[in-house]
Design an enzyme around this catalytic site. Structure first.
Site, PDB file in Angstrom:
ATOM      1  N   HIS A  63       0.836  -1.220   0.000  1.00 19.51           N
ATOM      2  CA  HIS A  63       0.000   0.000   0.000  1.00 19.51           C
ATOM      3  C   HIS A  63       0.868   1.267   0.000  1.00 19.51           C
ATOM      4  O   HIS A  63       0.732   2.104  -0.912  1.00 19.51           O
ATOM      5  CB  HIS A  63      -0.988  -0.008   1.171  1.00 19.51           C
ATOM      6  CG  HIS A  63      -1.663   1.301   1.398  1.00 19.51           C
ATOM      7  ND1 HIS A  63      -2.526   1.872   0.480  1.00 19.51           N
ATOM      8  CD2 HIS A  63      -1.576   2.193   2.430  1.00 19.51           C
ATOM      9  CE1 HIS A  63      -2.957   3.037   0.941  1.00 19.51           C
ATOM     10  NE2 HIS A  63      -2.390   3.254   2.121  1.00 19.51           N
ATOM     11  N   HIS A  88       3.994   7.073   5.348  1.00 18.37           N
ATOM     12  CA  HIS A  88       2.810   7.797   5.840  1.00 18.37           C
ATOM     13  C   HIS A  88       2.032   7.072   6.934  1.00 18.37           C
ATOM     14  O   HIS A  88       1.333   7.697   7.712  1.00 18.37           O
ATOM     15  CB  HIS A  88       1.898   8.220   4.678  1.00 18.37           C
ATOM     16  CG  HIS A  88       1.036   7.138   4.122  1.00 18.37           C
ATOM     17  ND1 HIS A  88       1.447   6.315   3.096  1.00 18.37           N
ATOM     18  CD2 HIS A  88      -0.229   6.755   4.432  1.00 18.37           C
ATOM     19  CE1 HIS A  88       0.471   5.472   2.796  1.00 18.37           C
ATOM     20  NE2 HIS A  88      -0.549   5.709   3.584  1.00 18.37           N
ATOM     21  N   GLU A  92       1.557   5.927  12.819  1.00 19.72           N
ATOM     22  CA  GLU A  92       0.218   5.560  13.310  1.00 19.72           C
ATOM     23  C   GLU A  92       0.122   4.079  13.669  1.00 19.72           C
ATOM     24  O   GLU A  92      -0.477   3.705  14.662  1.00 19.72           O
ATOM     25  CB  GLU A  92      -0.834   5.886  12.237  1.00 19.72           C
ATOM     26  CG  GLU A  92      -2.249   5.702  12.744  1.00 19.72           C
ATOM     27  CD  GLU A  92      -3.280   5.755  11.620  1.00 19.72           C
ATOM     28  OE1 GLU A  92      -4.460   5.636  11.949  1.00 19.72           O
ATOM     29  OE2 GLU A  92      -2.916   5.887  10.447  1.00 19.72           O
ATOM     30  N   ASP A  93       0.748   3.200  12.840  1.00 17.99           N
ATOM     31  CA  ASP A  93       0.494   1.756  12.972  1.00 17.99           C
ATOM     32  C   ASP A  93       1.628   0.942  13.574  1.00 17.99           C
ATOM     33  O   ASP A  93       1.474  -0.253  13.776  1.00 17.99           O
ATOM     34  CB  ASP A  93       0.186   1.159  11.579  1.00 17.99           C
ATOM     35  CG  ASP A  93      -1.103   1.722  10.998  1.00 17.99           C
ATOM     36  OD1 ASP A  93      -1.918   2.229  11.772  1.00 17.99           O
ATOM     37  OD2 ASP A  93      -1.276   1.665   9.757  1.00 17.99           O
ATOM     38  N   ASP A 155      -3.187   8.557  -1.178  1.00  9.18           N
ATOM     39  CA  ASP A 155      -3.545   7.469  -0.253  1.00  9.18           C
ATOM     40  C   ASP A 155      -5.006   7.059  -0.473  1.00  9.18           C
ATOM     41  O   ASP A 155      -5.339   5.877  -0.583  1.00  9.18           O
ATOM     42  CB  ASP A 155      -3.321   7.971   1.186  1.00  9.18           C
ATOM     43  CG  ASP A 155      -3.732   6.964   2.249  1.00  9.18           C
ATOM     44  OD1 ASP A 155      -3.460   5.760   2.069  1.00  9.18           O
ATOM     45  OD2 ASP A 155      -4.324   7.384   3.259  1.00  9.18           O
TER      46      ASP A 155
END
Length: 736
Positions: A63, A88, A92-93, A155
Site C-alpha cells: 500500500h 505515511h 500511526e500503525d 492514499d
C-alpha cells in the site's frame, strides 16, 4: 491464505519489482541523494510493516509503495514527498515514533508524516457535522505544507482502487466521503486525472449497476469514437503540417461520472449525450510562442469546422486559479456532431495532468504566479473564522471549488478572478473586507446596478462605500462566494450582539418600572413566556422592538397574579429552557416571504409534500387556491417547474423578528431648498429602517411626499414619524 515459503519469496520478488518501478516512473529527475533517501524510507517502511497484512491478504507494505508511485508518477512530486508517502502509516500503525523519523529523515519529512498521521487519527464517524469538522481540521494542515493533502489524496486513490474485499456498506461510506471531500480537493489542486478516477470509482461503489451499465456502453462505443477521431485528424493534418507544427492529436473520453451527471442534469439517455469525448491537440513550443501557436491552430481548426462562438474558452490569456491553461473551442464536426477541441502546449498539458507539481516545475522561482499560494491563504482565512459552522464551511468550500470563473476589472484596471454568478458584493469583499462591509452601491461599466447584479467577464466594477452602510440579512441573498458570506454572517452576528446589549439595558429599565428584578429567575421566566431559546434571543428582540413595552407589561401582569402563579406552580414546576445561558442568538424560522422583494403574501401548504418551517420551498400560484407552498424535492416539483415555470415564485423562510414590514408615509408642508435631503438624512439615522421608494411633488410652494419604508415594528415607525414631524417646514406626517 497460507503463507508458504514460495508465496513469501514471490511476494518479495514482486515488492522489489514495485520498488524499482517507483524509481523508474518518477516524473522528477532523482539525484543519487534522492535515491538514497527513498531507499532508506523504503527499508524503514518494510521493517515497520513486516508483520501487517491488508484485508485482501496482501502484505501491507504494498500500500505505501503504491501511494508513493502515485505521488512520484501521476502527481509528480519530489523525493521528500515520495519518502513521506512510503512512511505515511509508520507512526500511526507501528513502533516507530515521530522523533525517530525526524532523526533519520529530517524535519520536513517528519512534519509531513505528522500531518498525515493527524488526518488518519481523526475520529471516524457517520455524523456529517463531525465529518465536516474533520475535513476542516485536515485542511488546516495545508498551510503548513500542501504536500500533506496531496499525499492524502494519493492514499485515498489507492484505497479506492483496492476496496473490492470490503463489506458493501463500508465501500459505500468510503465512496461517499471521497465524492464529498477528496474529489473536490483533487480538482482544486489541479489533479484532474486523479479527480476523474476518484469520481468514477466512487460511482462504482455507490451505484454499481449504473457504473457497470455505462462502463459497458463506453467500451462498446470506443471503436466508433476512434474511427471518428481518425477522420477528424485527416481533415486538419495537412493544414497543420503545412505550417510546420510539431503536434499530436488524441481523443479524451469523458469520465463515466461526468456522463452520468450529464444524463441526470439534462434528462437524456447515454446515446443522446453528444460530447462523450473531446479532441486534444498538443503541440511543441517554447514559452514565448505558445500563445501565438495556440491561436494559429485555432485558426486552422475553424477554417475546416464551424465554431460555436459562445463556447470559446481562452484559459491561456487568463489561466484558471488552479494554474490550468488551454484554448477550448466547440466546433460542428463531421456527421453534424458538436465536438470540443482542446488546444494545449506540452507545458500546459503537463500542468493539466500533474497540477501543482508541474505548475511549480515550470514556475522555477518566478514569484509572479502565486495563484496556489493565494488560494492557500484564502483557505486559511476561512478556516480560522471561529463563527462558521463546519458543515457550512465544507459546503462553501466545495461551492468555490467547482464554480467556473469570470474575470472582472477594478477601476484601476487590475484583474480579479471570481466564481461565475458573483455579484458586486462578492467583488467588494474580494478587494477588502472593510470595503465589503461598507458597500452602499456599485457601478458596473459606469452604470449604477443593484447589489444582486450578476457580473460577467470583462466588466469593470466600482464600489461606492459609505461609513453609515452596514450589512443586512438581504446581503446573504446577493453574496455567492464563501468569503463574502462568512464576513457578512460574522458582521450580522456582531451587530445582533450589540443590539442585544442595548436590549438588556432597556429590559432592565422596563422591569424596574414594574418593580421586577432582572435576575436569572426572571430571565428564565421571560424566555419561557416568549417561547425563545436563549437569554440573548430575549435581549435581542427587546433591542429591536419585537418585544415591546406592552408585551413586557402583559408579562408583569400575569406574573403578579399571585393566585394564578400559585395554581400554575402546583400544576407544574416551570422548567428553564435548556439553552437559556447559551451565548447565541438563534433564528426562529416562523414566516415565509416571496419573490425578489421578499413580500409577505397569503399562502397555504401543499398536502402532497407537507412542508415544515426550515424546509427548502417554493411557491406555486394556483388558479383557485392562491399560493401553494411545496418542498423543493416535492414529487410534483419537476413537473411544475418544467410545465408551469411562469407560475413558480421564489420563497424562503425568515425569522419574523428579523424581517421588516413595508409601509407608506405621507408628508405635506411648505417647500424649501434641501428638504428632501433633510428627510432622507433623518430616516438614514434610524437603524433597521430602509427606504424602498420616494416621490415628492410641489405645487404653489406646497409639497406632498410619499416615502415607502421597511421597518421592523410599530414602535420604530412611531419614533420615525415623531422625528419627521420635528423637521422645519413639515406640516403633517401620516401613515397610509
Amino acid at each position: 491464505m497460507e503463507l508458504t515459503t514460495e508465496f513469501i519469496e514471490a511476494e518479495n520478488k514482486e515488492l522489489t519489482r514495485q520498488y524499482k518501478k517507483l524509481l523508474r516512473i518518477s516524473y522528477q529527475t532523482l539525484s543519487e541523494d534522492d535515491k538514497k533517501m527513498i531507499r532508506k524510507a523504503f527499508d524503514v517502511a518494510v521493517d515497520a510493516h513486516k508483520s501487517q497484512r491488508r484485508k485482501s491478504g496482501e502484505a501491507y507494505i504494498f500500500h505505501p509503495v503504491a501511494v508513493a508511485q502515485i505521488v512520484a508518477s501521476e502527481i509528480g512530486l519530489d523525493a521528500t514527498s515520495i519518502a513521506s508517502a512510503l512512511l505515511h502509516d509508520v507512526v500511526e500503525d507501528t513502533e516507530y515514533t515521530l522523533p525517530d523519523l525526524e532523526q533519520m529523515f529530517g524535519e520536513t519529512v517528519a512534519r509531513i508524516v505528522d500531518g498525515l498521521t493527524k488526518i488518519s487519527s481523526l475520529k471516524k464517524d457517520r455524523d456529517v457535522s463531525l465529518q465536516a469538522e474533520n475535513f476542516r481540521k485536515m485542511l488546516l494542515t495545508i498551510n503548513d505544507d500542501p504536500r500533506v493533502i496531496i499525499i492524502k489524496i494519493a492514499d485515498r486513490l489507492h484505497n479506492m482502487q483496492t476496496m473490492d474485499s470490503m463489506r458493501p456498506d463500508k465501500q459505500s461510506k468510503i465512496a461517499s466521503e471521497t465524492l464529498y471531500i477528496y474529489a473536490p480537493l483533487a480538482h482544486r489542486m489541479g489533479l484532474y486525472n486523479i479527480k476523474t478516477e476518484l469520481e468514477d470509482l466512487s460511482l462504482k461503489y455507490t451505484e454499481p449497476e449504473v457504473y457497470k451499465d455505462l462502463s459497458g456502453k463506453i467500451t462498446e462505443s470506443k471503436a466508433q469514437q476512434d474511427d471518428y477521431i481518425k477522420e477528424f485528424k485527416k481533415v486538419i493534418e495537412d493544414s497543420l503540417d503545412e505550417e510546420g507544427l510539431n503536434y499530436e492529436i488524441k481523443g479524451r473520453p469523458k469520465s463515466i461520472y461526468s456522463i452520468r451527471r450529464k444524463i441526470l442534469a439534462q434528462g437524456v439517455t447515454f446515446e443522446e449525450v453528444y460530447d462523450k469525448f473531446a479532441i486534444r491537440i498538443i503541440y511543441k513550443s517554447d514559452k514565448a510562442n505558445e500563445k501565438f501557436l495556440a491561436w494559429k491552430i485555432y485558426s486552422i481548426v475553424t477554417d475546416h469546422f464551424r465554431p460555436n462562438p459562445t463556447r470559446l474558452r481562452d484559459w491561456i490569456s487568463s489561466p484558471k486559479t488552479t494554474g490550468y491553461e488551454a484554448l477550448h473551442i466547440t466546433v460542428m464536426g463531421l456527421k453534424g456532431r458538436w465536438v470540443e477541441v482542446q488546444i494545449r502546449s506540452e507545458r500546459m498539458n503537463e500542468i493539466a495532468e500533474k497540477g501543482y507539481a508541474a505548475h511549480f516545475k515550470y514556475k522555477q522561482g518566478n514569484d509572479g504566479d502565486s495563484t496556489l499560494d493565494d488560494w492557500i491563504n484564502k483557505l486559511q482565512e476561512a478556516l480560522e473564522n471561529p463563527d462558521q459552522n463546519a458543515v457550512d464551511f465544507v459546503e462553501n468550500f466545495k461551492l468555490n471549488l467547482y464554480n467556473k470563473e469570470i474575470f472582472v476589472f477594478t477601476p484601476q484596471g487590475e484583474l480579479k478572478s471570481l466564481p461565475k454568478g458573483a455579484t458586486p458584493l462578492d467583488f467588494a469583499f474580494s478587494v477588502h473586507t472593510e470595503i465589503g462591509l461598507h458597500t452602499r452601491g456599485a457601478r458596473v461599466n459606469g452604470r449604477l446596478v443593484p447589489l444582486s447584479h450578476e457580473l460577467k467577464s470583462g466588466d469593470q466594477v466600482e464600489i461606492i462605500t459609505s461609513e453609515s452602510a452596514h450589512p443586512t440579512n438581504n446581503w446573504l441573498d446577493y453574496a455567492t462566494t464563501a468569503r463574502a458570506r462568512a464576513k457578512i454572517k460574522s458582521s450580522l452576528k456582531d451587530e445582533k450582539k450589540e443590539l442585544a446589549d442595548d436590549g438588556k439595558a432597556i429590559l432592565n429599565r422596563k422591569l424596574k418600572s414594574q418593580k421586577i428584578p432582572l435576575n436569572e429567575k426572571t430571565i428564565n421566566e421571560l424566555v419561557s413566556y416568549f417561547k425563545l431559546n436563549t437569554s440573548l434571543d430575549l435581549f435581542y428582540r427587546v433591542g429591536n422592538g419585537t418585544i415591546d413595552n406592552k408585551m413586557i407589561k402583559e408579562f408583569a401582569a400575569q406574573r403578579s397574579n399571585a393566585l394564578m402563579s400559585f395554581i400554575k406552580s402546583k400544576i407544574r414546576k416551570p422548567n428553564s429552557p435548556p439553552d437559556v445561558n447559551k451565548d447565541e442568538i438563534t433564528n426562529n424560522y416562523d414566516s415565509l416571504v416571496f419573490g425578489p422583494e421578499d413580500q409577505k403574501l397569503d399562502y397555504s401548504f401543499a398536502k402532497c409534500c407537507s412542508p415544515i418551517p426550515g424546509d427548502p420551498v417554493f411557491g406555486f400560484t394556483t388558479i383557485n387556491d392562491g399560493i401553494k407552498v411545496h418542498k423543493n424535492n416535492c414529487p410534483n416539483a419537476i413537473s411544475m417547474r418544467s410545465n408551469y415555470a411562469y407560475r413558480i415564485i421564489k420563497a424562503k423562510w425568515v425569522d419574523s423578528s428579523d424581517t421588516g414590514y413595508q409601509t407608506d408615509i405621507i408628508l405635506t408642508g411648505i417647500d424649501n431648498l434641501g428638504l428632501v435631503n433633510t428627510v432622507t438624512a433623518e430616516i438614514s439615522k434610524h437603524q433597521h429602517v430602509e427606504i424602498k421608494g420616494i416621490n415628492f411633488t410641489t405645487q404653489g410652494g406646497v409639497f406632498k411626499g410619499k416615502i415607502t419604508v421597511l421597518v421592523r415594528n410599530n414602535e420604530l415607525l412611531k419614533t420615525l414619524i415623531e422625528n419627521l414631524k420635528k423637521i422645519d417646514g413639515i406640516d403633517q406626517v401620516t401613515r397610509v
